[in-house]
Scaffold this motif. Structure first.
Motif, PDB file in Angstrom:
ATOM      1  N   TYR A 146       0.837  -1.201   0.000  1.00  0.00           N
ATOM      2  CA  TYR A 146       0.000   0.000   0.000  1.00  0.00           C
ATOM      3  C   TYR A 146       0.870   1.249   0.000  1.00  0.00           C
ATOM      4  O   TYR A 146       1.900   1.302   0.679  1.00  0.00           O
ATOM      5  CB  TYR A 146      -0.873   0.044   1.253  1.00  0.00           C
ATOM      6  CG  TYR A 146      -1.730  -1.173   1.479  1.00  0.00           C
ATOM      7  CD1 TYR A 146      -1.831  -1.732   2.744  1.00  0.00           C
ATOM      8  CD2 TYR A 146      -2.450  -1.756   0.452  1.00  0.00           C
ATOM      9  CE1 TYR A 146      -2.629  -2.838   2.985  1.00  0.00           C
ATOM     10  CE2 TYR A 146      -3.255  -2.866   0.682  1.00  0.00           C
ATOM     11  CZ  TYR A 146      -3.336  -3.401   1.946  1.00  0.00           C
ATOM     12  OH  TYR A 146      -4.118  -4.500   2.179  1.00  0.00           O
ATOM     13  N   VAL A 147       0.391   2.264  -0.723  1.00  0.00           N
ATOM     14  CA  VAL A 147       1.036   3.572  -0.710  1.00  0.00           C
ATOM     15  C   VAL A 147      -0.059   4.622  -0.629  1.00  0.00           C
ATOM     16  O   VAL A 147      -0.951   4.653  -1.482  1.00  0.00           O
ATOM     17  CB  VAL A 147       1.886   3.812  -1.971  1.00  0.00           C
ATOM     18  CG1 VAL A 147       2.605   5.160  -1.865  1.00  0.00           C
ATOM     19  CG2 VAL A 147       2.893   2.691  -2.179  1.00  0.00           C
ATOM     20  N   LEU A 228      -6.578   2.418  12.752  1.00  0.00           N
ATOM     21  CA  LEU A 228      -5.920   2.289  11.458  1.00  0.00           C
ATOM     22  C   LEU A 228      -5.555   0.837  11.171  1.00  0.00           C
ATOM     23  O   LEU A 228      -5.594  -0.036  12.044  1.00  0.00           O
ATOM     24  CB  LEU A 228      -4.660   3.146  11.419  1.00  0.00           C
ATOM     25  CG  LEU A 228      -4.864   4.640  11.632  1.00  0.00           C
ATOM     26  CD1 LEU A 228      -3.524   5.353  11.572  1.00  0.00           C
ATOM     27  CD2 LEU A 228      -5.819   5.213  10.607  1.00  0.00           C
ATOM     28  N   TYR A 229      -5.171   0.606   9.918  1.00  0.00           N
ATOM     29  CA  TYR A 229      -4.661  -0.713   9.542  1.00  0.00           C
ATOM     30  C   TYR A 229      -3.269  -0.933  10.129  1.00  0.00           C
ATOM     31  O   TYR A 229      -2.906  -2.049  10.507  1.00  0.00           O
ATOM     32  CB  TYR A 229      -4.621  -0.825   8.018  1.00  0.00           C
ATOM     33  CG  TYR A 229      -3.977  -2.094   7.533  1.00  0.00           C
ATOM     34  CD1 TYR A 229      -2.676  -2.087   7.035  1.00  0.00           C
ATOM     35  CD2 TYR A 229      -4.655  -3.300   7.589  1.00  0.00           C
ATOM     36  CE1 TYR A 229      -2.072  -3.258   6.612  1.00  0.00           C
ATOM     37  CE2 TYR A 229      -4.063  -4.470   7.160  1.00  0.00           C
ATOM     38  CZ  TYR A 229      -2.772  -4.439   6.672  1.00  0.00           C
ATOM     39  OH  TYR A 229      -2.171  -5.607   6.256  1.00  0.00           O
ATOM     40  N   ASP A 230      -2.499   0.149  10.225  1.00  0.00           N
ATOM     41  CA  ASP A 230      -1.112   0.029  10.667  1.00  0.00           C
ATOM     42  C   ASP A 230      -0.669   1.353  11.269  1.00  0.00           C
ATOM     43  O   ASP A 230      -1.164   2.430  10.866  1.00  0.00           O
ATOM     44  CB  ASP A 230      -0.210  -0.323   9.470  1.00  0.00           C
ATOM     45  CG  ASP A 230       1.159  -0.839   9.866  1.00  0.00           C
ATOM     46  OD1 ASP A 230       2.001  -1.014   8.959  1.00  0.00           O
ATOM     47  OD2 ASP A 230       1.395  -1.055  11.064  1.00  0.00           O
ATOM     48  N   GLN A 231       0.202   1.280  12.241  1.00  0.00           N
ATOM     49  CA  GLN A 231       0.819   2.469  12.809  1.00  0.00           C
ATOM     50  C   GLN A 231       2.244   2.114  13.197  1.00  0.00           C
ATOM     51  O   GLN A 231       2.503   0.968  13.571  1.00  0.00           O
ATOM     52  CB  GLN A 231       0.081   2.946  14.079  1.00  0.00           C
ATOM     53  CG  GLN A 231      -1.261   3.567  13.872  1.00  0.00           C
ATOM     54  CD  GLN A 231      -1.742   4.292  15.114  1.00  0.00           C
ATOM     55  OE1 GLN A 231      -1.029   5.110  15.683  1.00  0.00           O
ATOM     56  NE2 GLN A 231      -2.962   3.987  15.540  1.00  0.00           N
ATOM     57  N   ASP A 239       4.742  -1.756   9.184  1.00  0.00           N
ATOM     58  CA  ASP A 239       5.620  -0.877   8.418  1.00  0.00           C
ATOM     59  C   ASP A 239       5.894   0.380   9.238  1.00  0.00           C
ATOM     60  O   ASP A 239       4.957   1.077   9.610  1.00  0.00           O
ATOM     61  CB  ASP A 239       4.942  -0.520   7.092  1.00  0.00           C
ATOM     62  CG  ASP A 239       5.860   0.228   6.135  1.00  0.00           C
ATOM     63  OD1 ASP A 239       6.722   1.001   6.596  1.00  0.00           O
ATOM     64  OD2 ASP A 239       5.699   0.062   4.910  1.00  0.00           O
ATOM     65  N   PRO A 240       7.157   0.672   9.529  1.00  0.00           N
ATOM     66  CA  PRO A 240       7.455   1.862  10.329  1.00  0.00           C
ATOM     67  C   PRO A 240       7.098   3.162   9.623  1.00  0.00           C
ATOM     68  O   PRO A 240       7.097   4.217  10.243  1.00  0.00           O
ATOM     69  CB  PRO A 240       8.973   1.758  10.555  1.00  0.00           C
ATOM     70  CG  PRO A 240       9.469   0.871   9.467  1.00  0.00           C
ATOM     71  CD  PRO A 240       8.366  -0.069   9.146  1.00  0.00           C
ATOM     72  N   SER A 257       2.387   0.462   3.784  1.00  0.00           N
ATOM     73  CA  SER A 257       2.186  -0.768   4.545  1.00  0.00           C
ATOM     74  C   SER A 257       1.957  -1.906   3.569  1.00  0.00           C
ATOM     75  O   SER A 257       2.140  -1.732   2.356  1.00  0.00           O
ATOM     76  CB  SER A 257       1.027  -0.619   5.544  1.00  0.00           C
ATOM     77  OG  SER A 257       1.013  -1.734   6.439  1.00  0.00           O
ATOM     78  N   PHE A 258       1.554  -3.046   4.087  1.00  0.00           N
ATOM     79  CA  PHE A 258       1.397  -4.191   3.203  1.00  0.00           C
ATOM     80  C   PHE A 258       0.436  -5.196   3.840  1.00  0.00           C
ATOM     81  O   PHE A 258       0.100  -5.092   5.026  1.00  0.00           O
ATOM     82  CB  PHE A 258       2.756  -4.868   2.944  1.00  0.00           C
ATOM     83  CG  PHE A 258       3.435  -5.382   4.193  1.00  0.00           C
ATOM     84  CD1 PHE A 258       4.313  -4.563   4.895  1.00  0.00           C
ATOM     85  CD2 PHE A 258       3.201  -6.659   4.674  1.00  0.00           C
ATOM     86  CE1 PHE A 258       4.946  -5.010   6.049  1.00  0.00           C
ATOM     87  CE2 PHE A 258       3.826  -7.120   5.831  1.00  0.00           C
ATOM     88  CZ  PHE A 258       4.692  -6.295   6.523  1.00  0.00           C
TER      89      PHE A 258
END
Lengths: 374, 314
Positions: A146-147, A228-231, A239-240, A257-258
């Motif tokens: 993801y971007v 969120l999906y990621d943090q 993903d940092p 992220s991915f």
């Protein structure tokens, strides 16, 4: 009279965020007004207006606000929200009129309604799936990468202003549906010692385990990174770089992220019991196939790191429909384009991964009969 | 008799074993292992039971007379991990020389990314592991289980026996010239585990270490080279990562030896699997190795160790 935005005399924080459409919501900025040459003879009725229409006081219907300003120079409070974005800094104007909206102008104050444009959410399809050990996986690559990008406007926004400083561009994903299945077959027995030669046992020819999400939309998240999906900086961070300042602010970068769903596919072993409840051995099934049918919707969002509020800017759909027994390249598919958001993200739990792992959402189905003979 | 250090594995599992061992040795922390009353580090060879790694459904059974699958409580499947271990070395002479392990874990659990145990479990497929044994564990998952290359078991034991001095040396690499000199010697010394730990310490703390890298990489035997490549991709300071990528890429383009290219591929593969922030560089290096293998005419099809490495690559 004088007006202060964010209840400070500095102009560095004269900002308000434009309303969010998905989900609908307004960020209120506290403001205040007072007489500058007290004491006046009596309190003054002031009608606040905004000729350019970029502001509200503070709800949608509140195009004006009536405030009673004390005569002793003390402040009278009011709130603003952003209705539409500023084309340039300080192009939203608050006017304070005496008694009516068309009365004499007692004070004016400029404000910037900041907003976001150039929002994109890319879903880059990664590696094809293959069986590796006991996993069906796209490893060493990811299923999708993801971007997320967005730019803050108008140009020149002070990113250190308190209304802006805690905002980041991030990624939020929901599950739209999921069916995961594993099929085992080719039963082979292991007999316990002492089981007589010629002993016959019927076993299912195959066993299928299916897990499904119930109807509905679920947040594809986890407690440490929700909503969120990621943090970054969490125990479950993927993903940092999953939160980033928007373009137009210092250190801006794409949020990334991915996702890489990789179901396990171990063999299945079950005991065989006779009518007396005695184990006569076990039956081992090989994994014939595993399949994953998932639908996702993913957004680029503005995320407030202090309040955990989100505002969706852009969305894209993608699917994972892969089967280890299928012919041809098995990989994710993503919609060709992203679009403006058409639905509100689900931000609360229960999370999709927890729901699908609920035993209530699984079905184990044996089929056929095979006779095993000692 | 010791069980086989690694029983014969299918190609994809052999690759996963290699990748996990690279990761586990490269990320090993001496501070995780200590000797206390009722607790000690142990290096052991695992012998999984026949059904270890298989799934079962707790409480379910096949009714022999009818062929019906009885699953009254509707339990979900679990994966069994069970077998025995036999020690090769231990920190405490009082620690047991053998033991058993047995636990189950959900077949499916909320999982955001794969851990090394998810891709290769020595408790299911065999291997040599270092772990922190505790008398109270009673068959539970061992703590700090790190998969080792089988022939590195003695090196791990030696490094742990010298951990007090080794840890201090590695901690001082960035600040003390004698420590840096000693660490540099360790990198090329006989103990491959100490060499890996020293390489990691120098990578993170020593300015200009990348300039020494080509010589160190060229001297390294294959498995040591794998761990160095993994560390170069994953543990270099952010400001140095681009330079390390160039160093590693040059090693690839200059190499003509299949076993060294394979070693570098294992390091890159492990980095792509287990270090998401390094995945892009790791996959790029893996693809460069693939190109080099083709250019050299090295057989990489079915029956070769290359097939599994490149199976999911374009």
């Amino acid at each position: 009279m004088e007006i202060e935005i964010n209840n400070t005399s500095t102009a560095d924080d004269d900002y308000v965020q434009v309303q969010c459409l998905r989900p609908a919501g307004r960020k209120r900025v506290p403001c205040r007004i007072r007489v500058t040459t007290p004491p006046a003879t009596q309190a003054t009725t002031v009608v606040l207006t905004n000729p350019d229409g970029r502001l509200r006081f503070p709800a949608t219907a509140n195009t004006t606000a009536t405030v009673t300003v004390p005569s002793d120079g003390s402040w009278a409070a009011f709130e603003i929200t952003g209705e539409t974005g500023s084309a340039a800094l300080n192009d939203a104007v608050i006017e304070a009129h005496c008694n009516t909206a068309t009365g004499a102008t007692l004070a004016t104050k400029t404000v910037t309604v900041f907003w976001f444009d150039n929002a994109t959410i890319a879903v880059n399809v990664g590696g094809p799936y293959s069986v590796q050990g006991n996993r069906y996986t796209p490893a060493p690559a990811n299923a999708v990468n993801y971007v997320a990008n967005a730019r803050i406007r108008p140009a020149g926004v002070n990113c250190a202003a308190p209304q802006v400083a805690n905002l980041r561009i991030g990624i939020l994903q929901n599950n739209l549906g999921a069916v995961h299945a594993v099929t085992w077959s080719a039963p082979a027995p292991t007999w316990n010692a002492g089981v007589a030669v010629g002993t016959r046992v019927d076993v299912p020819t195959s066993v299928r385990r299916t897990r499904s999400l119930p109807a509905g939309t679920f947040n594809d998240s986890e407690a440490q990174v929700a909503p969120l999906y990621d943090q970054p900086g969490k125990g479950s961070t993927l993903d940092p770089n999953s939160l980033q300042p928007p373009t137009g602010c210092p250190a801006a970068a794409a949020a990334t992220s991915f996702d890489s769903p990789s179901p396990t596919m171990p063999p299945l072993v079950l005991p065989m019991q006779n009518g007396a409840g005695v184990n006569v051995g076990s039956v081992r099934y090989n994994t014939v196939s595993t399949s994953t049918v998932d639908g996702f919707i993913i957004w680029t969002v503005v995320f407030n790191t202090t309040t955990n509020e989100v505002c969706a800017l852009r969305q894209r759909l993608w699917d994972l429909n892969v089967d280890s027994a299928a012919v041809g390249v098995q990989q994710a598919t993503a919609a060709a384009t992203d679009t403006a958001p058409t639905q509100d993200p689900v931000t609360a739990g229960p999370f999709g991964n927890n729901v699908i792992n609920d035993p209530a959402n699984q079905v184990i189905t044996p089929t056929g009969t095979t006779t095993l003979i000692r | 008799m010791l069980p086989d250090a690694v029983p014969p594995l299918p190609p994809t599992e052999a690759l996963m074993h290699e990748a996990r061992a690279v990761h586990d040795v490269a990320t090993l922390q001496l501070s995780d292992y200590r000797i206390q009353a009722g607790s000690s580090w142990i290096v052991a060879t695992l012998a999984p039971a026949a059904d270890s790694g298989a799934a079962t459904i707790p409480g379910a059974y096949v009714e022999a007379e009818t062929g019906q699958l009885v699953n009254v409580d509707q339990h979900e499947p679990v994966v069994m991990k069970q077998g025995r271990w036999q020690a090769q070395a231990a920190g405490d002479a009082q620690a047991p020389t053998q033991g058993r392990y047995a636990w189950t874990e959900p077949m499916d659990r909320p999982m955001r990314k794969l851990a090394p145990e998810d891709l290769y479990s020595p408790f299911a497929h065999g291997g040599t592991v270092l772990f922190q044994w505790r008398a109270s564990d009673d068959g539970a998952p061992p703590r700090h289980a790190h998969l080792l290359f089988p022939e590195w078991a003695p090196y791990a034991a030696q490094a742990l026996r010298a951990s007090a001095h080794l840890s201090q040396t590695l901690a001082e690499v960035g600040a003390a010239a004698p420590a840096r000199a000693e660490a540099t010697q360790l990198v090329v010394g006989p103990n491959a585990v100490s060499a890996t730990l020293a390489f990691r310490a120098l990578l993170g703390a020593a300015d200009g270490f990348a300039a020494q890298a080509p010589a160190l990489l060229e001297q390294a035997e294959p498995r040591r080279l794998s761990t160095f490549v993994y560390l170069g991709l994953t543990a270099a300071p952010a400001t140095d990562r681009a330079r390390w990528s160039q160093v590693l890429s040059r090693q690839v383009t200059q190499s003509t030896q299949p076993e060294r290219l394979l070693a570098m591929a294992h390091g890159a593969y492990a980095a792509a699997l287990f270090a998401s922030e390094a995945q892009a560089h790791a996959l790029a290096l893996l693809d460069a190795i693939h190109t080099r293998v083709r250019a050299l005419g090295i057989a990489s099809g079915a029956g070769t160790p290359w097939q599994a490495l490149f199976a999911n690559r374009p």
